[in-house]
Structures are given as C-alpha cells and as structure tokens.
Design a protein around this motif. Structure first.
Motif, PDB file in Angstrom:
ATOM      1  N   VAL A 169       2.612  -8.440   6.091  1.00  0.00           N
ATOM      2  CA  VAL A 169       3.240  -8.625   7.393  1.00  0.00           C
ATOM      3  C   VAL A 169       4.102  -9.873   7.414  1.00  0.00           C
ATOM      4  O   VAL A 169       5.240  -9.853   7.878  1.00  0.00           O
ATOM      5  CB  VAL A 169       2.172  -8.662   8.498  1.00  0.00           C
ATOM      6  N   THR A 170       3.597 -11.010   6.930  1.00  0.00           N
ATOM      7  CA  THR A 170       4.376 -12.246   6.944  1.00  0.00           C
ATOM      8  C   THR A 170       5.053 -12.464   5.596  1.00  0.00           C
ATOM      9  O   THR A 170       4.713 -11.830   4.592  1.00  0.00           O
ATOM     10  CB  THR A 170       3.510 -13.473   7.272  1.00  0.00           C
ATOM     11  N   ALA A 223      12.903  -3.207   5.867  1.00  0.00           N
ATOM     12  CA  ALA A 223      11.905  -3.950   5.095  1.00  0.00           C
ATOM     13  C   ALA A 223      12.134  -3.657   3.623  1.00  0.00           C
ATOM     14  O   ALA A 223      12.700  -2.610   3.266  1.00  0.00           O
ATOM     15  CB  ALA A 223      10.493  -3.549   5.506  1.00  0.00           C
ATOM     16  N   GLU A 224      11.700  -4.567   2.775  1.00  0.00           N
ATOM     17  CA  GLU A 224      11.835  -4.345   1.337  1.00  0.00           C
ATOM     18  C   GLU A 224      10.649  -3.542   0.822  1.00  0.00           C
ATOM     19  O   GLU A 224       9.489  -3.843   1.132  1.00  0.00           O
ATOM     20  CB  GLU A 224      11.921  -5.672   0.578  1.00  0.00           C
ATOM     21  N   ALA A 225      10.932  -2.518   0.017  1.00  0.00           N
ATOM     22  CA  ALA A 225       9.904  -1.706  -0.623  1.00  0.00           C
ATOM     23  C   ALA A 225      10.069  -1.809  -2.132  1.00  0.00           C
ATOM     24  O   ALA A 225      11.168  -1.606  -2.659  1.00  0.00           O
ATOM     25  CB  ALA A 225       9.999  -0.255  -0.172  1.00  0.00           C
ATOM     26  N   ASN A 226       8.990  -2.149  -2.835  1.00  0.00           N
ATOM     27  CA  ASN A 226       8.965  -2.207  -4.298  1.00  0.00           C
ATOM     28  C   ASN A 226       8.029  -1.112  -4.797  1.00  0.00           C
ATOM     29  O   ASN A 226       6.907  -0.981  -4.286  1.00  0.00           O
ATOM     30  CB  ASN A 226       8.441  -3.550  -4.793  1.00  0.00           C
ATOM     31  N   ARG A 227       8.446  -0.354  -5.785  1.00  0.00           N
ATOM     32  CA  ARG A 227       7.630   0.762  -6.278  1.00  0.00           C
ATOM     33  C   ARG A 227       7.599   0.735  -7.795  1.00  0.00           C
ATOM     34  O   ARG A 227       8.614   0.514  -8.460  1.00  0.00           O
ATOM     35  CB  ARG A 227       8.203   2.096  -5.782  1.00  0.00           C
ATOM     36  N   LEU A 228       6.385   0.976  -8.337  1.00  0.00           N
ATOM     37  CA  LEU A 228       6.206   1.059  -9.785  1.00  0.00           C
ATOM     38  C   LEU A 228       5.275   2.233 -10.090  1.00  0.00           C
ATOM     39  O   LEU A 228       4.209   2.356  -9.492  1.00  0.00           O
ATOM     40  CB  LEU A 228       5.600  -0.230 -10.338  1.00  0.00           C
ATOM     41  N   VAL A 229       5.717   3.085 -11.019  1.00  0.00           N
ATOM     42  CA  VAL A 229       4.909   4.191 -11.517  1.00  0.00           C
ATOM     43  C   VAL A 229       4.698   3.968 -13.004  1.00  0.00           C
ATOM     44  O   VAL A 229       5.671   3.751 -13.744  1.00  0.00           O
ATOM     45  CB  VAL A 229       5.586   5.553 -11.259  1.00  0.00           C
ATOM     46  N   HIS A 230       3.434   4.008 -13.434  1.00  0.00           N
ATOM     47  CA  HIS A 230       3.133   3.766 -14.849  1.00  0.00           C
ATOM     48  C   HIS A 230       2.017   4.704 -15.275  1.00  0.00           C
ATOM     49  O   HIS A 230       0.899   4.644 -14.745  1.00  0.00           O
ATOM     50  CB  HIS A 230       2.708   2.311 -15.069  1.00  0.00           C
ATOM     51  N   GLU A 231       2.342   5.588 -16.222  1.00  0.00           N
ATOM     52  CA  GLU A 231       1.367   6.527 -16.784  1.00  0.00           C
ATOM     53  C   GLU A 231       0.620   7.286 -15.690  1.00  0.00           C
ATOM     54  O   GLU A 231      -0.604   7.446 -15.732  1.00  0.00           O
ATOM     55  CB  GLU A 231       0.395   5.794 -17.713  1.00  0.00           C
ATOM     56  N   GLY A 232       1.364   7.754 -14.696  1.00  0.00           N
ATOM     57  CA  GLY A 232       0.779   8.551 -13.627  1.00  0.00           C
ATOM     58  C   GLY A 232       0.153   7.759 -12.504  1.00  0.00           C
ATOM     59  O   GLY A 232      -0.274   8.344 -11.505  1.00  0.00           O
ATOM     60  N   ARG A 233       0.077   6.451 -12.625  1.00  0.00           N
ATOM     61  CA  ARG A 233      -0.471   5.600 -11.566  1.00  0.00           C
ATOM     62  C   ARG A 233       0.680   4.950 -10.815  1.00  0.00           C
ATOM     63  O   ARG A 233       1.705   4.631 -11.422  1.00  0.00           O
ATOM     64  CB  ARG A 233      -1.378   4.523 -12.156  1.00  0.00           C
ATOM     65  N   SER A 234       0.495   4.727  -9.515  1.00  0.00           N
ATOM     66  CA  SER A 234       1.612   4.189  -8.746  1.00  0.00           C
ATOM     67  C   SER A 234       1.133   3.191  -7.703  1.00  0.00           C
ATOM     68  O   SER A 234       0.020   3.284  -7.179  1.00  0.00           O
ATOM     69  CB  SER A 234       2.385   5.316  -8.063  1.00  0.00           C
ATOM     70  N   ALA A 235       2.038   2.241  -7.413  1.00  0.00           N
ATOM     71  CA  ALA A 235       1.815   1.256  -6.354  1.00  0.00           C
ATOM     72  C   ALA A 235       3.133   1.008  -5.647  1.00  0.00           C
ATOM     73  O   ALA A 235       4.206   1.046  -6.259  1.00  0.00           O
ATOM     74  CB  ALA A 235       1.266  -0.048  -6.921  1.00  0.00           C
ATOM     75  N   GLU A 236       3.037   0.753  -4.340  1.00  0.00           N
ATOM     76  CA  GLU A 236       4.201   0.405  -3.541  1.00  0.00           C
ATOM     77  C   GLU A 236       3.866  -0.837  -2.731  1.00  0.00           C
ATOM     78  O   GLU A 236       2.794  -0.912  -2.112  1.00  0.00           O
ATOM     79  CB  GLU A 236       4.589   1.552  -2.612  1.00  0.00           C
ATOM     80  N   LEU A 237       4.759  -1.810  -2.744  1.00  0.00           N
ATOM     81  CA  LEU A 237       4.603  -3.050  -1.988  1.00  0.00           C
ATOM     82  C   LEU A 237       5.697  -3.089  -0.933  1.00  0.00           C
ATOM     83  O   LEU A 237       6.876  -2.964  -1.256  1.00  0.00           O
ATOM     84  CB  LEU A 237       4.719  -4.266  -2.910  1.00  0.00           C
ATOM     85  N   ILE A 238       5.312  -3.265   0.334  1.00  0.00           N
ATOM     86  CA  ILE A 238       6.279  -3.299   1.432  1.00  0.00           C
ATOM     87  C   ILE A 238       6.199  -4.671   2.091  1.00  0.00           C
ATOM     88  O   ILE A 238       5.137  -5.084   2.570  1.00  0.00           O
ATOM     89  CB  ILE A 238       6.017  -2.178   2.449  1.00  0.00           C
ATOM     90  N   PHE A 239       7.331  -5.373   2.104  1.00  0.00           N
ATOM     91  CA  PHE A 239       7.397  -6.729   2.641  1.00  0.00           C
ATOM     92  C   PHE A 239       8.130  -6.706   3.980  1.00  0.00           C
ATOM     93  O   PHE A 239       9.348  -6.501   4.032  1.00  0.00           O
ATOM     94  CB  PHE A 239       8.120  -7.652   1.652  1.00  0.00           C
ATOM     95  N   LEU A 240       7.371  -6.897   5.078  1.00  0.00           N
ATOM     96  CA  LEU A 240       7.999  -7.005   6.392  1.00  0.00           C
ATOM     97  C   LEU A 240       8.641  -8.380   6.585  1.00  0.00           C
ATOM     98  O   LEU A 240       9.596  -8.519   7.340  1.00  0.00           O
ATOM     99  CB  LEU A 240       6.977  -6.732   7.491  1.00  0.00           C
ATOM    100  N   ASP A 241       8.053  -9.403   5.973  1.00  0.00           N
ATOM    101  CA  ASP A 241       8.670 -10.732   5.888  1.00  0.00           C
ATOM    102  C   ASP A 241       8.789 -11.470   7.213  1.00  0.00           C
ATOM    103  O   ASP A 241       9.707 -12.284   7.394  1.00  0.00           O
ATOM    104  CB  ASP A 241      10.061 -10.645   5.229  1.00  0.00           C
ATOM    105  N   LEU A 242       7.878 -11.249   8.167  1.00  0.00           N
ATOM    106  CA  LEU A 242       7.889 -12.074   9.371  1.00  0.00           C
ATOM    107  C   LEU A 242       7.529 -13.508   8.992  1.00  0.00           C
ATOM    108  O   LEU A 242       6.611 -13.742   8.194  1.00  0.00           O
ATOM    109  CB  LEU A 242       6.889 -11.555  10.402  1.00  0.00           C
ATOM    110  N   ARG A 243       8.226 -14.455   9.543  1.00  0.00           N
ATOM    111  CA  ARG A 243       8.009 -15.849   9.159  1.00  0.00           C
ATOM    112  C   ARG A 243       6.611 -16.321   9.558  1.00  0.00           C
ATOM    113  O   ARG A 243       6.127 -16.006  10.640  1.00  0.00           O
ATOM    114  CB  ARG A 243       9.046 -16.749   9.807  1.00  0.00           C
ATOM    115  N   MET A 244       5.997 -17.096   8.685  1.00  0.00           N
ATOM    116  CA  MET A 244       4.715 -17.695   9.031  1.00  0.00           C
ATOM    117  C   MET A 244       4.858 -18.741  10.128  1.00  0.00           C
ATOM    118  O   MET A 244       3.967 -18.882  10.974  1.00  0.00           O
ATOM    119  CB  MET A 244       4.073 -18.340   7.795  1.00  0.00           C
TER     120      MET A 244
END
Length: 711
Positions: free
Chosen positions: A108-109, A169-190
C-alpha cells in the motif's frame, strides 16, 4: 475448544440427563434474546443485572444461498511496506510459492520512510526517498526470485495496471518453471502533508478530508503521482480483489495488542499504546474493509478464506519458529536486504541494505524468529450430523459457510449462513439436544472513526438437529465495552459442560481471559474475568470424563490452566502443566478414560510437549513425550489406540504423527498441499480418526489417520 470430537457424542456420559436439560435451555434461548416469551433478556444467574443478548438484523441471510464458485487456488496479500510479507507472513508465503500457488502481493505505501538506505557498518548516506523506495522494491524482486527458485537478478515484467478513478499502479510479474508471483506497488507516501498537517496511512483511515499522494519509484513505468482519499484506496483494493479473485487473502493485524512502553519494552516504531507499526494496523483495517465490501456487493459472496498476521507482537512473546524455519526465513530476507556491491541492474540500489548480510538474525527485535496469526484458531470446524456423517464449518468471504455431505458422500457446495464480516476463527459446539451452535468474532463496524470501530462475539443457532439455522445471528457483546478496546478481544472458544451449560471464553484486552455462560434455563451470565492473565492469543478448552470444563492458554513462561472443581461450578486456576517455555498456542482433548491430553510447542524449537492430566481426584500431570515435529502453530492432539495422534498446522508431508510410548511415526499419507488454518480432528462412524482440512480449493478434505475399520 479442542479440535477433537466423535461423530456421535460430545459428552458420552450423562447423555440422557443432558438431552432433558437442553430442552429447557434452548427453548428459552429460542424465545427471543435468550429471554422468556416477552423477548426481554433473562435475568443472569446469581441476581446480577440482566445482560442483553441482541438480534443482529444486519446479519440476516437468504436461506439456501451459496457462494460463487471458487477459481483456481490463488493467494492475495495486502501489506503496508516492502518486507512486511517477508517478516510476518513467511514461511507460509514461501510454502505457497514452492507448491506452485500463484501469489499476488499488494504494497500500500511506498516504504520510503526517511530515505536513508544505510548498509551495516557504513556511514549513513544522505536521504534520498525515491531511490530508497526503488531499492526496497528491487529487494522484493530479489527475495521473490529466490522463493520461486529463480536466479536472484532475474528480470521481471514491469507494467502499469489501471485502477479506478484513472489511477495507475506498478505491477511486476515473474514466472519461473510454472511458479508465478506478482508484486503490485500502490506507492502511497508514508509521510506527507495536507497543507500544514502531517498525514499518513493512519490519518487516511481515521480522518475526514485527508488525501495521501503516491510516489512511484524513479524506474517505474508509472510516471506521475496520484492523490488517494480513503474511498479511493478502498476502491483500488476492491478492484484488485476482483481482478485476482483469490481463494486466500492474507492481511496484517487490524487489531493489535495494547502495549505499555517502558525501558523493558521500548516503543521503537510502535504506535502509542499498541504493539505494532501504525501503518500495519491501517493497512490491515483497509484490507478488511475492502474484503467486507467485496463480499457484500450483492449476489453470491466470493469463496475466499482469510488470515491475518501479527506484526511487532512477535517481539513481545517467546519465539515460536524452530531454527531451520528461522534460517529459511532469514535466507529470503537476506536477498531482500541485498548489498551495495551487488550488480542487480537497478540504478537506485539493490535492496534494503540495513537488512542484508544476516542483519535480521542479529536484530534484538527478533521479528524473523516468530510468525503469529491474529486469529490462531482459523481453519475448519467439524461436528457430526444426526446421520453420523461430518458437517464442516468455516469462514468464506468473511461469512459463515457450512458443508454437508451429499448422497454419494462427497461434500455439496457450501451454504452461505451470513454473519459477516467474521474473523476466520470459529467455535462450534453441540448443544445437549444435538443442535449445533456456531460462535465467532464479528467486525460489527469497520469505520474510520475509532469511536465506531467495534468487534463483537456473535452466535448462530440451529433450529433443529441437522436442519436449518436461524436467519439472524445473536450478539453476545464483548468483555470490553469501550469501542477501541473491543478490538483487543480475541475470537471465542466454547465447550458444553457436563451439566449442559455452554461456556464461552475470550482473551480480553488486558491479556487475561473473560467468560460468559449460557445456563440450562436459557439465561446468559454477565462477562466475568477469570483469575490470572498475561496470556497469548489462542485458547483451548475441553471437557473431561467427569464433565468438568478445562481451559488452557500460553503465557510468556508456561501453559496456564483453569478448570472446574465440580460439575456446574466456577472455573478456577487448575493444576499446572509441565513447566516449559511455550512458543505457540496449545490444544487439549479428553481421552477415552476421562483424562485430559495437552499438546504444545516449546519456544524456538521443533519439540512438541505432550502431557496427560490423570482423571479422578488428586490429579497430576504426566509428560507422555517430547517428539520433534516440523512446523509451527497449533498441534492438534487426539487419543488413538492407546497412543496419541498429533496433527501440526500447515504440514503436508506427513500430515500427522503417532506417539506411542517413546516412538513417533508418520500416521498417514501426505495430505493436500495448500491449506489455510489448522486442521480439525474427528472420529468417523467406524471409529477411524480423521483430519479435516480446508484447502485453497475451498472444499473440505477428509484424511484418515488410520486404516478404515469395517463397520
């Protein structure tokens, strides 16, 4: 209660007496708010003032309603900062990624703090918040790559995802050998300012008219800042829930413990008076408010499980992870921390340097050494129906779900019994006439105004054994009466005593235990506080062969025990179990001879202590064994064939262990991977012990722990 029950009886002795007592108790309770025909609250026992039990009209559900079909297993995590998931949700996160379950993590931040990315032993650099934001996000990509089994600096796909209101928002995605993760950065300031006022995520949650701007990383595909109001952030989170359609959502702790700050317990980054970072709490509240909105939009609720994780609570109690798990958790955090000398390809930096180089293991705060759930009783509950077959209860879409077996034996789709938004931990007991009573902890109000943000213990009653439930839930109140303090109370644990009364126990805001009792006349007692205190979240209760109620909780130094001395009597401090420093919540169950069996993990160890309280007068505790069982969290205990079965939470290979004499052996084939919460235990009609788990497919699984015995 203890997670062990037979399919056909809760208290095998005194059955005839209990059935007759139940007719009186539940006839009174069904007449309104646990009162007589007038609907007025019945007077509490002992001449105390009446205690209201109110019907909750906003919990009414449509009879016969179900849930939306679950999609493929998927996990969505909502946290405040980069590293919250690594510190507070692992090893569960790594287990899911290893099993091939796709994980989406929402930050979120921006995590920018004051912008100093200082490496251990190096002079502090000049503040550079945008660069620090970018370096922390790169650290996450490194940690997730390691958990996926990919090379540390594997390139990620980086895109901008469109959100409601034209935001990005920024979305980062990585797929490796059938496994996957996505990171979403909303980037609200702390940290930001609205005019002359300092604002942060807490102010966005609890104050009117606040806006919080975003700050994308310099290398981000999102090239501009966006303002967020409270509603804007809720809209974004609801949109992401609908985009991912997870079957499990993990959040931070929306309701942290109260904490006195002194020399022994310095405040650090805690919020004033509570044991957690204010951003963790606000992110948890936003996540639960978004879940409630997503589940209540009309139509069928989503089939999604929930879990909330403690934050700085980890440093206040004995550590609960064994050394091997701590090392694995630190291994992933080391990748996140990175090093200034790494060539990761990110111009702004290669991690959060203060956490690199094994620094997390050296930290006196010890966050890496524990993982605690806010509601440690999360998971399925199971009792027998009138036909002897299992009925399973759980929380889906923050609402009560019931699974019943169909004609062929397989579970039918879950029924939606409302009540939401509910915490994921339930307690289910059988009244003496066979009806099921379901108790939970409800987020009765999830509003930014702290004066209106309330939690309440709630109850749903079955109309007839095996039949439909009442259409409205009952509110039993809370041992805490101030709205903010109601959030400190834990989920209820209940048992039916030998005299037919139902005892409800709750950890209260002072870290003690409060109880309320449903009498055989249908009247509820007031909330009363038991002697003693200073216990962790996570209670266990059972009833011994004499019908006496026993309650257990873990303090900082040992397992605490309360018990009745006579059936129908008050609950007092009982005989103390073996003196061990406890790392996690206990479990307890009655053995066939009326004794009480207790199991709990020792602090910072794989060791599970199994003890027995002999039946009869002059009882004493005997240690049955101290086996080594991998994992963490509650270890469910059950008697079986002269030995003891132990079923650890979250363990898939094997799912259970058999302790007989000095030997500990696997008790069953591997169970399905990807479950949420702790298992329930029961006996099949043929007497076979069975573990009940709730996989991320959201259909209960029954795993026999012994070969089936012919009927």
């Amino acid at each position: 209660m203890g997670r062990w029950t037979t399919f056909d009886a809760i208290v095998p002795s005194r059955r005839g007496l209990l059935v007759s007592a139940a007719a009186v108790a539940l006839a009174g309770a069904a007449g309104g708010c646990a009162g007589g025909p007038s609907g007025r609250p019945a007077p509490a026992a002992g001449g105390a003032a009446p205690v209201p039990v109110r019907r909750l009209s906003d919990t009414r559900y449509a009879e016969g309603a179900g849930f939306a079909p679950a999609g493929r297993p998927a996990v969505l995590q909502i946290v405040a900062h980069p590293d919250d998931d690594l510190f507070f949700m692992n090893p569960d996160l790594a287990r899911d990624l290893t099993a091939g379950t796709p994980v989406t993590s929402v930050y979120v931040t921006d995590g920018g703090s004051f912008g100093r990315n200082a490496a251990p032993g190096s002079p502090p650099p000049a503040p550079d918040v945008p660069a620090y934001v970018s370096a922390r996000q790169q650290g996450l990509r490194q940690a997730y790559a390691r958990m996926l089994g990919a090379p540390l600096f594997t390139p990620w796909e980086r895109t901008a995802v469109a959100l409601p209101g034209g935001r990005l928002a920024e979305a980062n995605r990585l797929v490796h050998e059938g496994r996957s993760a996505e990171l979403i950065f909303l980037d609200l300031r702390m940290h930001a300012r609205n005019g002359t006022s300092a604002v942060n995520l807490t102010r966005l949650w609890d104050s009117q008219g606040v806006t919080l701007p975003t700050r994308p990383a310099p290398e981000s595909p999102v090239r501009r800042s966006f303002p967020y109001t409270r509603r804007d952030l809720l809209d974004a989170l609801v949109f992401l829930l609908g985009r991912v359609r997870p079957t499990l959502v993990r959040t931070l702790d929306p309701d942290p413990d109260a904490q006195a700050h002194d020399r022994d317990h310095p405040r650090g980054s805690d919020q004033d008076g509570y044991s957690d970072h204010p951003d963790h709490t606000a992110a948890g509240l936003f996540a639960w408010a978004a879940l409630a909105r997503w589940a209540g939009r009309g139509g069928r609720a989503p089939a999604v499980q929930t879990e909330a994780y403690r934050g700085y609570y980890n440093q206040r109690w004995p550590y609960n992870l064994p050394p091997a798990t701590v090392a694995l958790k630190a291994h992933h955090l080391d990748a996140y921390g990175g090093d200034p000398g790494w060539r990761c390809g990110n111009p702004s930096g290669c991690g959060d340097y203060a956490l690199g180089g094994a620094a997390v293991l050296a930290s006196k705060k010890g966050w890496v050494r524990s993982t605690h759930r806010r509601h440690p009783g999360a998971g399925p509950r199971a009792l027998a129906g009138p036909d002897g077959r299992p009925v399973v209860y759980g929380v889906l879409g923050t609402r009560l779900a019931r699974w019943r077996p169909g004609p062929g034996g397989a579970f039918e789709p879950p029924e939606d019994l409302g009540g939401g938004p509910l915490a994921p931990s339930l307690s289910v007991v059988r009244a003496p006439d066979g009806r099921h009573l379901v108790l939970g902890l409800r987020f009765s109000s999830l509003e930014g105004d702290p004066r209106r943000d309330v939690r309440e213990v709630v109850l749903l009653r079955q109309r007839t054994p095996g039949g439909a439930f009442e259409r409205e839930w009952l509110g039993l109140g809370n041992p805490e009466t101030e709205p903010r303090r109601t959030r400190l109370a834990g989920p209820p644990v209940a048992v039916t005593g030998g005299d037919g009364r139902v005892h409800v126990f709750v950890r209260n805001g002072d870290k003690g235990v409060s109880t309320r009792v449903l009498g055989t006349d249908g009247a509820w007692s007031p909330w009363r506080t038991l002697p003693g205190g200073g216990v962790q979240e996570g209670l266990a209760a059972t009833v011994d062969g004499r019908g006496l109620v026993h309650l257990f909780a873990s303090s900082a130094g040992r397992v605490e025990h309360w018990a009745q001395r006579t059936p129908g009597g008050a609950v007092h401090p009982g005989a103390r179990p073996p003196a061990d420093r406890v790392g996690d919540v206990p479990d307890a169950v009655a053995a066939a001879d009326g004794a009480v069996l207790l199991a709990y993990r020792r602090a910072a160890s794989d060791t599970v202590v199994v003890a027995r309280l002999d039946p009869g007068r002059g009882r004493r505790w005997t240690t049955l064994g101290r086996p080594s069982i991998p994992g963490y969290g509650r270890v469910a205990v059950a008697p079986a064939d002269g030995g003891v079965l132990l079923v650890p939470a979250g363990a898939a290979r094997p799912p259970a262990y058999d302790l007989t004499g000095a030997r500990t052996t696997p008790a069953a084939a591997p169970s399905p991977a990807g479950t949420a919460g702790a298992p329930a235990l029961l006996l099949s009609p043929t007497g076979t012990p069975v573990a009940v788990t709730l996989p991320l497919t959201t259909t209960p699984t029954l795993t026999p722990l012994r070969p089936e015995t012919p009927a």
